[in-house]
Scaffold this active site. Structure first.
Site, PDB file in Angstrom:
ATOM      1  N   TYR A  52       0.818  -1.209   0.000  1.00 19.47           N
ATOM      2  CA  TYR A  52       0.000   0.000   0.000  1.00 19.47           C
ATOM      3  C   TYR A  52       0.858   1.270   0.000  1.00 19.47           C
ATOM      4  O   TYR A  52       1.734   1.438   0.850  1.00 19.47           O
ATOM      5  CB  TYR A  52      -0.930   0.038   1.210  1.00 19.47           C
ATOM      6  CG  TYR A  52      -2.065  -0.964   1.195  1.00 19.47           C
ATOM      7  CD1 TYR A  52      -2.405  -1.674   0.042  1.00 19.47           C
ATOM      8  CD2 TYR A  52      -2.816  -1.204   2.338  1.00 19.47           C
ATOM      9  CE1 TYR A  52      -3.441  -2.590   0.042  1.00 19.47           C
ATOM     10  CE2 TYR A  52      -3.859  -2.108   2.341  1.00 19.47           C
ATOM     11  CZ  TYR A  52      -4.162  -2.807   1.196  1.00 19.47           C
ATOM     12  OH  TYR A  52      -5.190  -3.719   1.190  1.00 19.47           O
ATOM     13  N   THR A  53       0.565   2.154  -0.917  1.00 17.13           N
ATOM     14  CA  THR A  53       1.135   3.506  -1.017  1.00 17.13           C
ATOM     15  C   THR A  53       2.649   3.553  -0.762  1.00 17.13           C
ATOM     16  O   THR A  53       3.140   4.399  -0.028  1.00 17.13           O
ATOM     17  CB  THR A  53       0.410   4.489  -0.073  1.00 17.13           C
ATOM     18  OG1 THR A  53       0.502   4.036   1.281  1.00 17.13           O
ATOM     19  CG2 THR A  53      -1.053   4.636  -0.457  1.00 17.13           C
TER      20      THR A  53
END
Length: 312
Positions: A52-53
């Site tokens: 994630y990110t």
């Protein structure tokens, strides 16, 4: 069903907050505000992942949980990129722990099925990490029911088990009802489904010309492109207006009402967007309302495709 608890022994909350937007559509102040809103609402279950990110999701969550780790249930995921081999699981999980600033988490999910790596290698690695105290519960995400059962048999060879499953499930994505949710109920596996708002479609904002993942992300646009899905969203908005609730509240409450579901994973860009999902925690759907919401979408046929049995 597996009884998920925090390290201090408190049961997992009935909603889980997904931190996928941390460091993406949610900046640091918005992310911190959402975390605090969740804690104020009694949420103790937080979900992130190695991919994630670019790591910001794990890093920011780690900064927020520093002084309350024992009172939370923290989950991350490995194996979305690079497969579920021993070396990749260990390397990426070590990095996840460094980002989080923790010695251990509560749940480690395999982020998706890996057909190229023997399950024996994967679950031996997970069992070793679990025995070493690096995490408490094994989870799998995006697995079909047969894949869960095949993996569970291998996990038992190493003295462990799959405790929790993370499938996609919403009023417009009901495939999990066919085999995944019945399997989980039968085998005592907790379920924390993601995307209960159908990528935001079930908030009703797109019918009003709003923007979001369905207009900005081609993958989500295709995933929720069928006309009947948009018709369901419009019908849910009308029903919500009739009873004085937000469509998002009804959508999350409907997912939470399934007997096989432990904690729907909610998420948002900011607190204002989050509030409607949080409100589902206090909404118990009467059977009549649950049936009305269910009737707004297409019920998938049973695995045997014998509709006469499903309707009898």
């Amino acid at each position: 069903m597996t009884q998920l608890t925090t390290r201090s022994g408190a049961p997992a909350s009935s909603l889980c907050f997904g931190c996928m937007q941390f460091g993406g559509t949610a900046d640091k102040p918005a992310s911190a505000a959402m975390f605090e809103a969740c804690r104020a609402a009694g949420i103790n279950f937080f979900d992130t992942a190695h991919v994630y990110t670019e790591g910001r999701s794990e890093t920011w969550l780690g900064e927020m949980v520093t002084d309350q780790v024992d009172d939370l249930l923290i989950a991350t995921k490995a194996g979305y990129v690079g497969g579920s081999g021993r070396a990749n699981i260990r390397a990426t999980f070590d990095e996840s722990l460094r980002r989080l600033g923790l010695d251990a988490v509560d749940i480690l999910y395999l982020h998706r099925w890996d057909a190229e790596t023997p399950l024996e290698e994967t679950f031996e690695a997970l069992a070793d990490l679990q025995s070493a105290g690096r995490f408490r519960y094994i989870g799998v995400s995006n697995f079909a029911a047969w894949q869960v059962m095949k993996a569970q048999a291998v996990a038992e060879q190493f003295g462990t088990r799959i405790d929790i499953l993370q499938p996609m499930y919403s009023l417009i994505k009901r495939q999990a009802e066919v085999e995944i949710l019945p399997m989980a109920l039968s085998e005592g596996i907790a379920v924390a489904p993601y995307s209960p708002l159908g990528g935001g479609l079930l908030t009703g904002k797109y019918a009003e010309g709003g923007t979001g993942r369905l207009t900005e992300n081609e993958k989500y646009e295709v995933r929720y492109s069928l006309p009947w899905m948009h018709e369901t969203a419009v019908a849910l908005r009308s029903l919500a207006a009739e009873i004085g609730a937000a469509p998002a509240t009804l959508a999350v409450a409907w997912v939470a009402a399934h007997p096989g579901v432990k904690a729907p994973i909610i998420s948002a860009r900011d607190v204002a967007q989050l509030d409607a999902s949080l409100a589902a925690r206090d909404m118990a759907l009467p059977p009549e309302l649950y049936a009305r919401i269910t009737a707004l979408s297409q019920t998938p046929p049973p695995a045997t495709d014998r509709l006469e049995e499903a309707l009898s």
